[in-house]
Design a protein around this motif. Structure first.
Motif, PDB file in Angstrom:
ATOM      1  N   LEU A  72       0.474  -1.237   0.076  1.00 58.33           N
ATOM      2  CA  LEU A  72      -0.164   0.007   0.126  1.00 58.33           C
ATOM      3  C   LEU A  72       0.750   1.134   0.153  1.00 58.33           C
ATOM      4  CD1 LEU A  72      -2.679  -1.465   2.474  1.00 58.33           C
ATOM      5  CD2 LEU A  72      -2.477  -1.051   0.068  1.00 58.33           C
ATOM      6  N   ALA A  73       2.139   1.955   0.489  1.00 56.27           N
ATOM      7  CA  ALA A  73       2.634   2.292   1.021  1.00 56.27           C
ATOM      8  C   ALA A  73       4.466   2.173   1.021  1.00 56.27           C
ATOM      9  CB  ALA A  73       2.542   3.568   1.159  1.00 56.27           C
ATOM     10  N   PRO A  74       4.996   2.808   0.196  1.00 51.91           N
ATOM     11  CA  PRO A  74       6.463   2.100   0.920  1.00 51.91           C
ATOM     12  C   PRO A  74       7.123   2.111   2.072  1.00 51.91           C
ATOM     13  CG  PRO A  74       6.347   4.268  -0.633  1.00 51.91           C
ATOM     14  CD  PRO A  74       5.547   4.317  -0.204  1.00 51.91           C
ATOM     15  N   ILE A  75       8.044   1.576   2.486  1.00 50.21           N
ATOM     16  CA  ILE A  75       8.200   1.994   4.167  1.00 50.21           C
ATOM     17  C   ILE A  75      10.153   2.667   3.760  1.00 50.21           C
ATOM     18  CG2 ILE A  75       9.016   1.216   6.322  1.00 50.21           C
ATOM     19  CD1 ILE A  75       7.420  -0.693   5.662  1.00 50.21           C
ATOM     20  N   GLY A  78      15.626   4.144   7.708  1.00 52.60           N
ATOM     21  CA  GLY A  78      15.478   4.994   8.507  1.00 52.60           C
ATOM     22  C   GLY A  78      14.115   4.812   9.568  1.00 52.60           C
ATOM     23  N   GLU A  79      13.399   4.180   8.529  1.00 51.50           N
ATOM     24  CA  GLU A  79      12.203   4.100   8.819  1.00 51.50           C
ATOM     25  C   GLU A  79      12.064   2.400   9.991  1.00 51.50           C
ATOM     26  OE1 GLU A  79       8.827   6.843   7.254  1.00 51.50           O
ATOM     27  OE2 GLU A  79       9.051   4.723   6.280  1.00 51.50           O
ATOM     28  N   ALA A  80      10.962   2.241  10.853  1.00 52.19           N
ATOM     29  CA  ALA A  80      10.638   1.077  11.574  1.00 52.19           C
ATOM     30  C   ALA A  80       9.742   0.644  10.841  1.00 52.19           C
ATOM     31  CB  ALA A  80      10.003   0.960  13.303  1.00 52.19           C
ATOM     32  N   ILE A  81      10.011  -0.746  11.031  1.00 53.93           N
ATOM     33  CA  ILE A  81       8.745  -1.467  10.185  1.00 53.93           C
ATOM     34  C   ILE A  81       7.782  -2.285  10.942  1.00 53.93           C
ATOM     35  CG2 ILE A  81      10.025  -3.547   9.015  1.00 53.93           C
ATOM     36  CD1 ILE A  81       8.820  -4.265   7.366  1.00 53.93           C
ATOM     37  N   ASN A  82       6.834  -2.276  11.366  1.00 57.04           N
ATOM     38  CA  ASN A  82       6.389  -2.691  12.309  1.00 57.04           C
ATOM     39  C   ASN A  82       5.241  -4.237  11.513  1.00 57.04           C
ATOM     40  OD1 ASN A  82       6.914  -0.944  14.581  1.00 57.04           O
ATOM     41  ND2 ASN A  82       5.968   0.700  14.100  1.00 57.04           N
ATOM     42  N   LEU A  83       4.805  -4.654  12.223  1.00 61.71           N
ATOM     43  CA  LEU A  83       4.030  -6.181  11.697  1.00 61.71           C
ATOM     44  C   LEU A  83       3.585  -6.396  12.627  1.00 61.71           C
ATOM     45  CD1 LEU A  83       7.439  -6.677   9.968  1.00 61.71           C
ATOM     46  CD2 LEU A  83       5.973  -7.823   9.155  1.00 61.71           C
ATOM     47  N   GLU A  84       2.213  -7.205  12.756  1.00 61.52           N
ATOM     48  CA  GLU A  84       1.594  -7.547  13.535  1.00 61.52           C
ATOM     49  C   GLU A  84       0.685  -9.077  12.860  1.00 61.52           C
ATOM     50  OE1 GLU A  84      -2.947  -6.852  16.443  1.00 61.52           O
ATOM     51  OE2 GLU A  84      -1.908  -5.034  15.212  1.00 61.52           O
ATOM     52  N   ALA A  85       0.805  -9.612  14.062  1.00 60.71           N
ATOM     53  CA  ALA A  85       0.226 -11.277  13.078  1.00 60.71           C
ATOM     54  C   ALA A  85      -0.688 -12.056  13.870  1.00 60.71           C
ATOM     55  CB  ALA A  85       0.785 -12.588  12.538  1.00 60.71           C
ATOM     56  N   VAL A  99      -1.715 -10.497   8.200  1.00 58.93           N
ATOM     57  CA  VAL A  99      -0.626  -9.795   9.068  1.00 58.93           C
ATOM     58  C   VAL A  99      -0.803  -8.211   8.247  1.00 58.93           C
ATOM     59  CG1 VAL A  99       2.112  -9.715   8.139  1.00 58.93           C
ATOM     60  CG2 VAL A  99       1.245 -11.752   8.884  1.00 58.93           C
ATOM     61  N   LYS A 100      -0.716  -7.644   9.391  1.00 53.89           N
ATOM     62  CA  LYS A 100      -0.433  -6.444   9.127  1.00 53.89           C
ATOM     63  C   LYS A 100       1.208  -5.801   8.958  1.00 53.89           C
ATOM     64  CE  LYS A 100      -2.780  -3.776  12.116  1.00 53.89           C
ATOM     65  NZ  LYS A 100      -3.821  -3.631  12.926  1.00 53.89           N
ATOM     66  N   VAL A 101       1.156  -4.782   7.731  1.00 52.64           N
ATOM     67  CA  VAL A 101       2.355  -4.358   8.297  1.00 52.64           C
ATOM     68  C   VAL A 101       2.602  -2.467   8.469  1.00 52.64           C
ATOM     69  CG1 VAL A 101       4.791  -3.821   7.002  1.00 52.64           C
ATOM     70  CG2 VAL A 101       3.304  -5.902   6.951  1.00 52.64           C
ATOM     71  N   GLU A 102       3.190  -1.695   9.059  1.00 48.45           N
ATOM     72  CA  GLU A 102       3.230  -0.385   9.286  1.00 48.45           C
ATOM     73  C   GLU A 102       4.463  -0.216   9.329  1.00 48.45           C
ATOM     74  OE1 GLU A 102      -0.781   1.069  11.871  1.00 48.45           O
ATOM     75  OE2 GLU A 102       1.692   0.318  12.741  1.00 48.45           O
ATOM     76  N   GLU A 110       4.875   9.170  12.986  1.00 51.55           N
ATOM     77  CA  GLU A 110       4.065   9.130  12.208  1.00 51.55           C
ATOM     78  C   GLU A 110       3.769   7.342  12.135  1.00 51.55           C
ATOM     79  OE1 GLU A 110       2.776  10.354   7.686  1.00 51.55           O
ATOM     80  OE2 GLU A 110       4.514  11.010   8.377  1.00 51.55           O
ATOM     81  N   LYS A 111       2.464   7.129  11.993  1.00 49.45           N
ATOM     82  CA  LYS A 111       2.751   5.632  10.993  1.00 49.45           C
ATOM     83  C   LYS A 111       1.990   5.608   9.665  1.00 49.45           C
ATOM     84  CE  LYS A 111       3.490   3.291  15.582  1.00 49.45           C
ATOM     85  NZ  LYS A 111       2.791   2.446  16.646  1.00 49.45           N
ATOM     86  N   ARG A 112       1.759   4.257   9.213  1.00 49.56           N
ATOM     87  CA  ARG A 112       1.477   4.328   7.458  1.00 49.56           C
ATOM     88  C   ARG A 112       0.884   2.977   7.605  1.00 49.56           C
ATOM     89  NH1 ARG A 112       5.275   6.638   4.966  1.00 49.56           N
ATOM     90  NH2 ARG A 112       5.203   5.051   3.938  1.00 49.56           N
ATOM     91  N   MET A 113      -0.523   1.848   7.152  1.00 47.06           N
ATOM     92  CA  MET A 113       0.064   1.317   6.501  1.00 47.06           C
ATOM     93  C   MET A 113       0.371   0.886   5.374  1.00 47.06           C
ATOM     94  SD  MET A 113      -1.518  -1.775   7.172  1.00 47.06           S
ATOM     95  CE  MET A 113      -3.113  -1.593   7.924  1.00 47.06           C
TER      96      MET A 113
END
Length: 164
Positions: A72-75, A78-85, A99-102, A110-113
């Motif tokens: 849906l969007a680039p990471i 220097g940003e963090a990648i956050n995953l939830e499953a 699995v959701k990636v932000e 600021e966080k983005r899906m």
């Protein structure tokens, strides 16, 4: 003492499988646009789905399919990648894992899906053969919605496999 079949059929709450992973995106993880490689994201997704599925069934698992993998969007570097499953639904020997990636800008908060996916994981016994898994009990409204829609996604996966 409970038998393996009894243990496998005892339903477990979604919360037992919920798994989080956070990592920092460094330059070697990125392409010439300074955004994380899609394949790197896919590897994170597969790994966290495996952990969530194993937490649910307490058995070794393998990936059977990956559905609806949407970027849906680039990471950026220097940003963090956050995953939830978490396991959304089960059927005999298989588990659907959402699995959701932000992305997270660690300087601004600021966080983005950035991606989401559904994977099907298969539980294995000691001989490497598919084995029964426990049902899943959704607890939150989001989990109930995922659980309700999972039957439709399961039917679509079966249809897609039949067409191959």
């Amino acid at each position: 003492m409970a038998t393996e079949a009894q243990i496998a059929t005892e339903a477990r709450p979604v919360g037992q499988s919920r798994t989080f992973l956070t990592d920092l995106v460094f330059p070697p993880d990125t392409n010439h646009h300074n955004t994380i490689f899609g394949g790197k994201v896919m590897a994170y997704v597969d790994k966290i789905a495996c952990i969530a599925a194993m937490r649910h069934c307490r058995k070794p698992v393998v990936t059977a399919s990956s559905d609806s993998f949407d970027f849906l969007a680039p990471i950026k570097t220097g940003e963090a990648i956050n995953l939830e499953a978490y396991v959304t639904w089960t059927h005999n020997t298989s588990m659907e894992v959402f699995v959701k990636v932000e992305s997270e800008n660690l300087l601004t908060g600021e966080k983005r899906m950035t991606a989401r996916a559904y994977l099907t994981m298969i539980a294995l016994d000691e001989q490497g053969k598919p084995t029964l898994v426990p049902a899943v009990i959704p607890e939150t409204e989001e989990e109930r919605l995922q659980h309700e829609k999972a039957k439709h996604r399961y039917a679509l996966r079966k249809q897609r496999k039949a067409e191959l």
